[in-house]
Each structure stands twice: as C-alpha cells, then as structure tokens.
Design a protein around this motif. Structure first.
Motif, short mmCIF file in Angstrom:
data_model
loop_
_atom_site.label_atom_id
_atom_site.label_comp_id
_atom_site.label_asym_id
_atom_site.label_seq_id
_atom_site.Cartn_x
_atom_site.Cartn_y
_atom_site.Cartn_z
N VAL A 55 0.86 -1.19 0.00
CA VAL A 55 0.00 0.00 0.00
C VAL A 55 0.89 1.23 0.00
O VAL A 55 1.84 1.32 0.79
CB VAL A 55 -0.93 0.01 1.23
CG1 VAL A 55 -1.82 1.24 1.21
CG2 VAL A 55 -1.78 -1.26 1.27
N GLY A 56 0.62 2.16 -0.90
CA GLY A 56 1.39 3.39 -0.96
C GLY A 56 0.49 4.60 -1.05
O GLY A 56 -0.60 4.54 -1.62
N THR A 57 0.92 5.72 -0.46
CA THR A 57 0.16 6.97 -0.54
C THR A 57 1.12 8.12 -0.76
O THR A 57 2.25 8.13 -0.23
CB THR A 57 -0.68 7.20 0.73
OG1 THR A 57 -1.37 8.45 0.62
CG2 THR A 57 0.18 7.23 1.97
N TYR A 146 -0.99 -4.48 -5.49
CA TYR A 146 -0.46 -3.13 -5.35
C TYR A 146 -1.65 -2.18 -5.21
O TYR A 146 -2.55 -2.17 -6.06
CB TYR A 146 0.34 -2.73 -6.59
CG TYR A 146 1.75 -3.26 -6.63
CD1 TYR A 146 2.78 -2.60 -5.97
CD2 TYR A 146 2.06 -4.41 -7.34
CE1 TYR A 146 4.09 -3.07 -6.03
CE2 TYR A 146 3.36 -4.89 -7.41
CZ TYR A 146 4.36 -4.23 -6.75
OH TYR A 146 5.65 -4.69 -6.79
N VAL A 147 -1.66 -1.38 -4.13
CA VAL A 147 -2.73 -0.42 -3.90
C VAL A 147 -2.10 0.95 -3.76
O VAL A 147 -1.35 1.22 -2.80
CB VAL A 147 -3.54 -0.76 -2.63
CG1 VAL A 147 -4.69 0.22 -2.45
CG2 VAL A 147 -4.07 -2.19 -2.70
N LEU A 148 -2.38 1.84 -4.72
CA LEU A 148 -1.78 3.17 -4.73
C LEU A 148 -2.85 4.23 -4.52
O LEU A 148 -3.86 4.25 -5.24
CB LEU A 148 -1.07 3.42 -6.07
CG LEU A 148 -0.50 4.83 -6.28
CD1 LEU A 148 0.61 5.11 -5.28
CD2 LEU A 148 0.03 4.98 -7.71
N GLY A 149 -2.64 5.09 -3.53
CA GLY A 149 -3.54 6.21 -3.29
C GLY A 149 -2.81 7.52 -3.49
O GLY A 149 -1.75 7.75 -2.90
N LEU A 150 -3.36 8.39 -4.32
CA LEU A 150 -2.74 9.68 -4.63
C LEU A 150 -3.68 10.81 -4.23
O LEU A 150 -4.91 10.64 -4.29
CB LEU A 150 -2.42 9.79 -6.12
CG LEU A 150 -1.46 8.74 -6.69
CD1 LEU A 150 -1.38 8.85 -8.20
CD2 LEU A 150 -0.07 8.88 -6.08
N ALA A 301 -9.36 -3.84 6.51
CA ALA A 301 -9.50 -2.49 5.97
C ALA A 301 -8.15 -1.78 6.06
O ALA A 301 -7.40 -1.97 7.03
CB ALA A 301 -10.57 -1.71 6.72
N PHE A 302 -7.88 -0.94 5.06
CA PHE A 302 -6.64 -0.17 5.01
C PHE A 302 -7.02 1.28 4.69
O PHE A 302 -7.61 1.56 3.64
CB PHE A 302 -5.70 -0.73 3.95
CG PHE A 302 -5.39 -2.19 4.14
CD1 PHE A 302 -4.26 -2.59 4.84
CD2 PHE A 302 -6.23 -3.17 3.63
CE1 PHE A 302 -3.98 -3.94 5.02
CE2 PHE A 302 -5.95 -4.51 3.80
CZ PHE A 302 -4.83 -4.90 4.50
N TRP A 303 -6.66 2.18 5.59
CA TRP A 303 -7.02 3.60 5.44
C TRP A 303 -5.73 4.37 5.20
O TRP A 303 -4.83 4.40 6.04
CB TRP A 303 -7.72 4.11 6.70
CG TRP A 303 -8.41 5.43 6.52
CD1 TRP A 303 -7.89 6.55 5.96
CD2 TRP A 303 -9.75 5.76 6.91
NE1 TRP A 303 -8.81 7.57 5.96
CE2 TRP A 303 -9.97 7.11 6.54
CE3 TRP A 303 -10.77 5.08 7.53
CZ2 TRP A 303 -11.16 7.78 6.79
CZ3 TRP A 303 -11.97 5.73 7.78
CH2 TRP A 303 -12.17 7.06 7.41
N LEU A 577 3.82 -2.55 3.90
CA LEU A 577 3.82 -3.89 3.32
C LEU A 577 3.16 -4.85 4.30
O LEU A 577 3.55 -4.92 5.47
CB LEU A 577 5.26 -4.33 3.04
CG LEU A 577 5.47 -5.51 2.11
CD1 LEU A 577 4.92 -5.21 0.72
CD2 LEU A 577 6.95 -5.86 2.03
N TYR A 578 2.13 -5.56 3.84
CA TYR A 578 1.36 -6.43 4.71
C TYR A 578 1.36 -7.87 4.19
O TYR A 578 1.37 -8.09 2.97
CB TYR A 578 -0.10 -5.97 4.80
CG TYR A 578 -0.29 -4.58 5.34
CD1 TYR A 578 -0.38 -4.33 6.71
CD2 TYR A 578 -0.38 -3.49 4.47
CE1 TYR A 578 -0.56 -3.05 7.19
CE2 TYR A 578 -0.56 -2.20 4.95
CZ TYR A 578 -0.64 -1.99 6.31
OH TYR A 578 -0.82 -0.73 6.80
#
Length: 1028
Positions: A55-57, A146-150, A301-303, A577-578
């Motif tokens: 997960v990246g932000t 891969y989960v990318l939040g911008l 859940a991932f916030w 990283l999970y």
C-alpha cells in the motif's frame, strides 16, 4: 478427478440398474438449497493462502513529472534514506571491493533532480530518485496486490477544477500508464476510482487475479459546503478467494493548524465512515441484502492518504530546527548546501551562516554532537585524523571517538528520541487515545521516519523555507484493522459501558462506600496500600490500548516507511507492506463436493412420498473422464458442434406406491446475471406424452403424472445455433455445463448435471479475429486461450477460411460447368438460372439439404478441401450448391460482417453525396474511393476483394460454358450478355449479405441503402487482378 466404472445392469432385458453400495452418505439438511449445502462444507474445499499487499500513498501537489518517480519508490522500493528511516539498506554507500556503484549523493541528486530548493521544472525528463539505488522495500513480482492512493493529482485550490461538472480523467491516464510501465508483466488493473484530485488504483498479480471478485468502488466528498470534491475519499471493495472482503480507503482530510481544522478533520473522517457505500454481495448462499455494504462489514481495511493531522503544542520553528539537525547529516560539509541548512537551523542571515560554518569546520563545537555529518577532506594523508559523526540505526555516534554502542531508546541525541518526543504531540495519536477519531480498532505501524510534510520541492531534508515556514508534520499515514480488531474494540467498549453503569448503580446504593470502609477497618495492609487502584488503572490502560497493539497471526505488517529521497513533491511518499492470510477455494474440490451433495439430494428418500428412479443412455464418445455413474443422472453429450443436434434420452420410472407428479423447474441461480428458467436456450426438453396442464397458462411449468409401475421418456437435445452464444463458446466465456432440476410433488428434487464439449468453429468470429488465430484450422484450437489483442500483429492479411472457401467454390463451380457441358441433356442450372449456384438451386428434401450443410460445415471447420474431400460419388452440382450455401451462411454469421456497419454508413453517405453533385461518374475514381474507405479495415477489405474476384471468375466461367453448350441461354442472349446478367444478379444478392447495415434503420432506409450497396458491387463487375 477419478473415473468410476458404470454400474452393471440386471440380467433381465430392460431392467433398471442395481442400487449402488452406500458410500458413507453425508446427511444434508433438506431445508438447504444446493448452494447453501455446498457452502456449509466449505472447510473441505478451502485452503489457507497468504498474499502480500503493498500500500502506498503520496500527495503529489499537482506537480508535473511526479508520475516518473512512481516505479522507483512504489514498485522497486527505492528512495529510502537509511539514516532517516530506520531501515537498513543493502549498502547505501557501496564499496570499491564489492564492485557496486555507490548510491548517488544527496548533493548530486538535488542538483540533477531540479533547481535547488525551488520547484522541479515542468519539463522534467527523468526520475528524481538517486542513481544506483538497489531498492530496499520488497516489490516487483513478489507482491500480490499493489494499492496506490494519490492526492492532489489536479490543483484542488483552483475554483475551475473544484466546480467542474465532470471528472477530468486526463491526469489518471498518465498515472495508469506509468503504473503499467512500472509493474512486472501480467499485472492487471482490477479497480480504480477518482474524485477530483483523489485517485486510487489496485493492481493484481496473475497468480491472484482469478480469485478477485465483487469489485465495488465509492466516493465521498467532504470539502466545500461539506460535500464538494476538493476533500473527501475514494474507496475500493474487493472479495479475495470466496469470502474475504478487503477495503481500501484513500482520503484527503481538511488542512490547517487551528483547533477548528482538527475538529473538521475528525468530522471528515466520520462522514467517510458513514457515507461510503458498496454494492451488496449476492453469493447465492446468504439472504441477499437490500442495503449496501459499509465500512466495517469487511474482513480487512486499510485507510491511507493525506490525513493532515499536525504536531500540536510545540513551536513550528523548534521542530524545523530540531529535524534539520538530523537531516544535516545527509549533506557533505563544505558543499553549497551547508550554509543554507545552517541558516535555517540558526535563524541567522546568509553571511552569518557562512561564517558559522567556517568556524564549525575549524573549531568543532558542541553543536557537532547533535548535528551529524561526515567530514570529507581533499587531503589523502593517513596521519590526519578527524572526528566524523554519522547516524546508524537511528542514533548519532562517532566513528572514531565513540567506543560503546548507545541504545537509541536512551540516547537523547538519536533520531528515535527525537521522533518519540514529536509523536507525543501528534494529533492523530491524541485523537485515537481520546476516542475522538480512528479509535474503532484502527492500528498503525511504529513510525521510524521523519515527518512527511512540508519540504522544499527538490530537496531531501530541507523543510519549508518559504515565508510561511510551515511546521513539519506526519500528514501522510497508513492505518489498518481486521474484523477481529473491530469486534474486540466493540466488545471492550460494551464491557466498559456496562462497568460504568454498574459502578454508578453501586455508588447509588452505597455498596462501594460500605465495602471501602470495611476494607479500611479490618483488611488494611500498609505495604499494599494503593496497589489495587494502581493495578486497576494499569488494567484499564491495557484494555484501552489493546486494539492498537495486538499482533494478529493473519494480518502482519512487514514494513512501514517513507521514501525520503523522492524530490518531486513537497510531501514524501510512504509505503506499508502487509502479509494477509485468506481462504482460497479449490475449484475441483468444490465441484466434487457439489456433485456429491447433488447426489445426496437425489438419493435421499422420504417415506410416504413419491419415489422415482432415473435411467439414462450415455454418450460414448466423450473425451473427458467423469466420476459420475449412471445413478448420478449426469449426462455427457460428448463433442458438440455448431448447428448439429446432440441428443440423449432419460427414462423416469415410478417405483413408489403412489402416483408421481413431476416436471422440470427453474434452475438454481448462483449469480444475479445467470440465466434462469427450466433450461438454457441451447437445450431442448421433450416428453413422450402431453403434459397434464398443456391447456393452462402457456408460461406455467409443465407437469406429468406417472402412475406406480409406469415410466416416462424424456429427450434432451443440445442444439447451438445462436451466433452470439457460439461466439462466447469459441472464446470460452461460456460452457455447455448446466444443472437441471426435476421436481416431484411432495417428493424431493433430482439434480441432473449436463455437460457438452464444445468444438471450436469458424462461425461467429470476426474477420480480424480470424486473421490473428495461430492456425488455419479452428478445430485445432480446443485448448487455445483466446487473447484478443488488437495491437498484436496478425500472422496473415486475410483469414485462411476466406481464401479456402472462395477457391474451393470456384473449383467446384468449374467442375459442375464442365460436367454440364459433357453429360447433361437439358439446360443446366448455370444457364437456365442466372445467379446459380447461390440462387435457383436444385430442389431437394429439407433433410437432405441439412445433411449436406452439416457435412460441409464439418469439412470447413476441420480444414479439409471442400472441393476434393467430399463424399464419394457426390454430384458436382450438389457439391457446388452446398459450398455456395456454406459461403453465404459463413458471411451472414460473421461478427460485423464482411463490410462493418461504420464502413457501410460511410460508403452510403459518399454515394449520396456523389449522386447529388451530378458530376459524370468515373468508374476508376469510384472504385478508388470505395477501396480507400474500406482500407480502414484492411482484413475486411481483402476479404471483400476475394469475393469480388470469385464472383467475377464464376461469371466468366458461366459465359464460357454457355459458348460451349448447344442449349439456349435465357431470352437467347449470348455468352457475354449472360456474364453481365449473372454479375447483375450477384450484385443484387451479395449487396444484402456482404454489407452490414447500422442498427436502428427503418425498413425503407434499409432498402435504399441496399440499393446503393448494389451500385458499389456493380463497380467491380468483371474485376480482375489489374482492376482491384
């Protein structure tokens, strides 16, 4: 799947199979549906698997070129500073002995990445990450999701952007392109959602992609007026495996340092929790919910995002100076950067800062012990010894002067001590502890990195040097929780509430006061005075912190860090990283259990109810093994071909003492989109007698009464003729697998599995698709996985089927004309019926014509020579007519036709415009115009040319044959006139078959358009290789 031998039949002719030996039957609740019964045994077909989720932000501040850094930090795990992150790199400096190039220095990186301490140029041509960085955080193909939040991919401060009535997807396209180029081959984008400047995208590896389903997205605006899109969230819900729900929330909360801003951030988060809604999941097992799913219904859940929580109760300037004492170690002494940093730390002017740096180099003072740096001298003499300071494992020590390793937790000069002191002022931690926000079981990994905001764009460690001098803060965060976290928090809250109520009641009753007095009078122990109160306070604190610190064996945080050496934004990106455990199902095991349960439903008997038995005749040419015996009533139709019926019969006998009223009912539907009804459209069911309610409502289910000792025959026929269904079968988007349900009133349901092995066919495909097939024989594609990639070069310019079919038809016509000239005593069809072999064919019984077409289709799909490999002794005229009928059927069933609708429409418009211009028509110019329009579909244009050549060739053969025979032509016309007459009939006939008209046209417009397409055909009458 193992095969079981068929049960032996009784020696008496016509007897039913003997009963099978019991196989430790599994008792099934008769109140359950088939899907519910299968789900109840899910432990038998599910296995525990592990998936790694990255997960990246990142808040990109709407700056250009930021997407070029995405591969380096998010996918490859680069851009991490060991000294400032608490992460041990492979070898940040590199050595000459190991041959590895050293990682680029901060000074060189900043000089290359952009104008120092100013904005990155808009035309940035490359990544700002340091060169020779081997990467630290696991990435590449080791990641399952891969989960990318911008945030701020567009300028959200612009009123023009904020008040747009539509979503501009231009920015998301460049990010998706950057991700597609960065990820290893095979990764697939499974979900995305944009809300103005917010964007979330999820990619899955090829290994886990098949296990992802029920994807749903949601957006919540919380900005201006409480609902505008300049702030808010975008969320994704997916189901992994069969039941594991994952939710990812990317948010951008309200900014500001005032108390009202903090309260607004909490309000934003509450709005996101309450308004995020996902589509309900209909799995066919649990009752379908009418209300949407919310945050809290998931398993994990991932916030993530820019939560904007700040450091409170500490001066911004003090924080900036304290942190730059640590970041100073990233810069070399004596370089151009140092005066700038010294100026920021001291708060003095540039000249004073330069003087201070010089003095510090000549007379290292007390400040050196706090601000780590590496002395670098041009003097190579080994006798010169200087004390060098550096940061290792998050604390400051000296390379030469210090001999004892100091634990960072007790070293007041360590980075860890600095971060611990700052995090005690972190608003997010304070809100969680006070149960004002993110307290419902949400957790976060330990923070070992510097605040992620706010930096000078283009710098590694220089905090905001603008006039505003914003204070550094941990704005960018990634939180997570499991279902168990949430449930334990709710349980703890309920217990605390109950305890408070009980305590209040006891105080009212005076019980607590009496108990305290009694303890004081009789049980007082001076040594343990106050111990119980301290223990209760510790228990309360432990209970309060448990949801935030508990380690879960199925959700493990491997890494949580920032990428300090990314320079293209004023925020530093962070990744987490999970490792997540979930239950994956085995399709073969589930199918086996499903069949077993269906068998149990079928074999279970109820005394006092009608009892029937089913006997079937099985197809013997099935190429697939099966573990179903005749007692299972499973039916394998074997190989199924296009427009060739495949039949199987069932005999249902009443072996009970009472009459049985039976009939097929609607099949169970596992998905909302699944076809419902007694049987799919490709399967026909017929009984050997009329139904009891044949004169009732035609839509009612038909019922049949079978008396004790009587039997009824049922014929099942698979007939695949719908061209849309054929296309889906060719692409393996559907299969010939179904479950019929035969219901007996007051009895039990009998489940009858149906299977057919579809044989690949050339029918129902498009011309471009046929050109991209790896072989010219479609029947060889039984195990070919179709990938319709228009960018993939086609191995041939035209389908081999077209080449073979037109050549074989021309050869067959030539043979028929030769036979007519030599043997016939009456006028042959090709003379008496202009338009032959397509029109005026020989009259034959319908069954004969159908048998000819079945044979022709089979030769065509197997790649045989239609003109040569025909049945022995078949008449040449019959062969030519059968191939001509096959050609018309093949052309009619092409997806988009020979000339697609959009090309037909363009030709139609061009002809109308040419007619209105009233200019003399030049045939060559008109031909050129037609071919130019058709050139936008090269393969279709080539096929059109093949047919034009073939028709011209057949017309010439007809004219030549007329000259060699003594029979009179129609109206006594000569051979050349007969050729023109034949071509005119062909033009009219093929105008209706070659050109696919656009949808929605009226009958009048269709007739007019076909007439104009006839003009197009007539342009190429008498065509040769030199004409086209």
């Amino acid at each position: 799947m193992s095969s079981k031998p068929d049960l032996p039949l009784d020696p008496t002719p016509g007897a039913f199979p003997t009963s099978p030996e019991p196989e430790s039957p599994v008792h099934v609740d008769p109140q359950l549906t088939l899907a519910q019964a299968v789900y109840k045994r899910r432990a038998e077909y599910t296995v525990k698997r592990k998936i790694r989720i990255k997960v990246g932000t990142w808040n990109v501040a709407s700056l250009n070129g930021t997407e070029k850094d995405i591969k380096g930090w998010f996918v490859d795990g680069k851009g991490i500073s060991e000294r400032l992150s608490g992460v041990t790199l492979h070898d940040e400096g590199g050595t000459e002995d190991d041959g590895a190039k050293p990682i680029e220095s901060v000074e060189h990186q900043e000089e290359r990445g952009g104008n120092k301490y100013r904005s990155i140029p808009k035309s940035k041509a490359s990544s700002t990450l340091p060169k020779n960085d081997p990467g630290t955080v696991i990435g590449g193909d080791e990641i399952g999701l891969y989960v990318l939040g911008l945030q701020e991919i567009v300028d959200i401060s612009s009123p023009t952007e904020t008040f747009k009535s539509y979503t501009d997807t231009g920015q998301t396209r460049k990010w998706k392109q950057a991700m597609a180029e960065a990820l290893p081959p095979g990764y697939h984008r499974v979900a995305e959602q944009q809300l103005l400047g917010l964007f979330i995208v999820v990619y899955a590896s090829p290994e886990f992609l098949p296990e992802i389903s029920n994807i749903s997205v949601s957006s919540v605006g919380t900005g201006l007026f409480g609902y505008m899109a300049n702030k808010g969230s975008v969320s994704v819900r997916i189901i992994l495996g069969e039941t594991t729900r994952l939710v990812f929330i990317n948010c951008h909360l309200s900014a500001g340092t005032e108390k009202s801003s903090l309260e607004r951030r909490n309000w934003d988060a509450a709005q996101i929790l309450g308004k995020t809604k996902f589509e309900p999941v209909d799995d066919g097992v649990h009752p379908k919910k009418n209300k949407p799913e919310m945050i809290g219904d998931e398993d994990f859940a991932f916030w993530l995002g820019d939560l904007n929580y700040r450091l409170e109760g500490i001066p911004d300037e003090d924080v900036r100076r304290l942190l730059m004492l640590h970041t100073r170690g990233e810069y070399a002494q004596g370089r151009a950067s140092e005066p700038k940093i010294a100026q920021e730390i001291s708060g003095k002017g540039p000249k004073a800062a330069v003087s201070e740096v010089r003095n510090r180099h000549e007379f290292p003072g007390e400040d050196e012990a706090i601000s780590p740096s590496s002395s670098r001298s041009n003097d190579d003499s080994a006798s010169r010894v200087s004390t060098e300071y550096s940061i290792h494992n998050n604390h400051i020590d000296t390379d030469s002067a210090s001999t004892d390793h100091i634990d960072p937790s007790v070293d007041p000069t360590s980075l860890k001590a600095t971060l611990d002191s700052l995090l005690s002022h972190d608003q997010l931690h304070q809100q969680i502890r006070s149960h004002r926000c993110f307290h419902q079981g949400w957790r976060e990994g330990d923070i070992h990195f510097l605040p992620t905001y706010k930096y000078d764009v283009g710098s590694v460690g220089l905090f905001d040097t603008s006039e505003k001098k914003r204070g550094p803060s941990f704005c960018d965060r990634i939180l997570f929780r499991s279902r168990q976290d949430r449930l334990e928090y709710e349980k703890m809250s309920a217990e605390q509430s109950a305890a408070k109520v009980k305590e209040t009641q006891m105080e009212i009753q005076g019980v607590m006061e009496a108990a305290r007095d009694e303890s004081v009078l009789f049980d007082y122990d001076p040594e343990n005075d106050g111990a119980e109160a301290e223990e209760a306070e510790n228990d309360s604190q432990a209970l309060e912190d448990k949801p935030l610190t508990r380690e879960l064996n199925y959700l493990h945080l491997e890494e949580y860090t920032s990428h300090q050496r990314v320079l293209s934004s004023d925020h530093k990106p962070i990744t987490a990283l999970y490792d997540v455990d979930y239950f994956s199902y085995d399709p073969e095991s589930r199918a086996r259990i499903r069949h077993q349960i269906a068998r149990e439903f079928d074999q279970a008997e109820n005394e006092g109810r009608p009892v029937i038995t089913i006997v079937q005749s099985r197809s013997l040419d099935s190429p697939y093994p099966t573990d179903l015996s005749p007692g299972d009533h499973s039916i394998d139709f074997g190989n199924v071909r296009y427009r060739l019926p495949a039949s199987c019969s069932l005999t249902v006998a009443n072996i009970g003492p009472v009459a049985a009223v039976l009939g097929f009912i609607d099949r169970p539907s596992e998905t909302p989109a699944h076809y419902s009804g007694v049987a799919p459209e490709w399967l026909a069911i017929s009984f050997d007698r009329e139904s009891d309610n044949q004169n009732a409502n035609p839509h009612a289910l038909h019922e049949y009464t079978v008396q004790p000792g009587d039997a009824i025959s049922i014929e099942l026929t698979i007939f695949v003729s719908n061209i849309g269904h054929v296309r889906q079968l060719n692409r393996r988007q559907q299969s010939l697998d179904e479950n019929l349900v035969l219901r007996v009133q007051n009895g039990r349901d009998h489940f009858i599995p149906i299977h057919g092995n579809w044989q690949q066919s050339a029918f129902g495909r498009s011309i471009p698709e046929l050109t991209r097939l790896p072989t010219s024989c479609v029947r060889q594609l039984q195990h070919y996985v179709w990938n319709d990639d228009p960018a993939k070069p086609a191995p041939r310019s035209a389908p081999a089927e077209f080449v073979r079919l037109t050549n074989d038809l021309a050869t067959a016509v030539a043979a028929a004309i030769e036979q007519g000239c030599d043997k016939l005593k009456s006028s042959p069809k090709w003379i008496s019926q202009p338009g032959w072999p397509f029109l005026g064919q020989t009259e034959r019984p319908a069954s004969t014509n159908e048998a000819l077409q079945v044979h022709a289709r089979e030769l065509f799909d197997t790649g045989a020579d239609l003109a040569a490999d025909w049945a022995h002794g078949e008449d040449a005229f019959v062969r030519a007519e059968a191939i001509a009928t096959l050609l018309i059927e093949f052309v009619d069933q092409l997806y988009d036709g020979v000339v697609p609708p959009h090309v037909t429409a363009e030709l139609d418009t061009g002809i109308i415009q040419r007619y209105r211009s009233r200019k003399p028509e030049d045939v060559e110019e008109a031909q050129g115009y037609v071919l130019e329009v058709m050139s936008q579909c090269p393969a279709n244009s080539t096929c059109f040319t093949f047919i034009v050549f073939m028709l011209a060739d057949i017309a010439r053969q007809v004219a030549a044959g007329a000259r060699e025979t003594t029979f009179r032509t129609p109206a006594g016309i000569g051979g050349e006139a007969l050729r023109q007459l034949t071509e005119g009939v062909y033009a009219q006939y093929f105008a209706e078959h070659l050109f696919r008209l656009p949808a929605g046209m009226s009958e009048k417009d269709k007739k007019a358009s076909i007439a104009r397409m006839r003009i197009v055909m007539e342009l190429f009458q008498g065509a040769s290789d030199n004409d086209v």
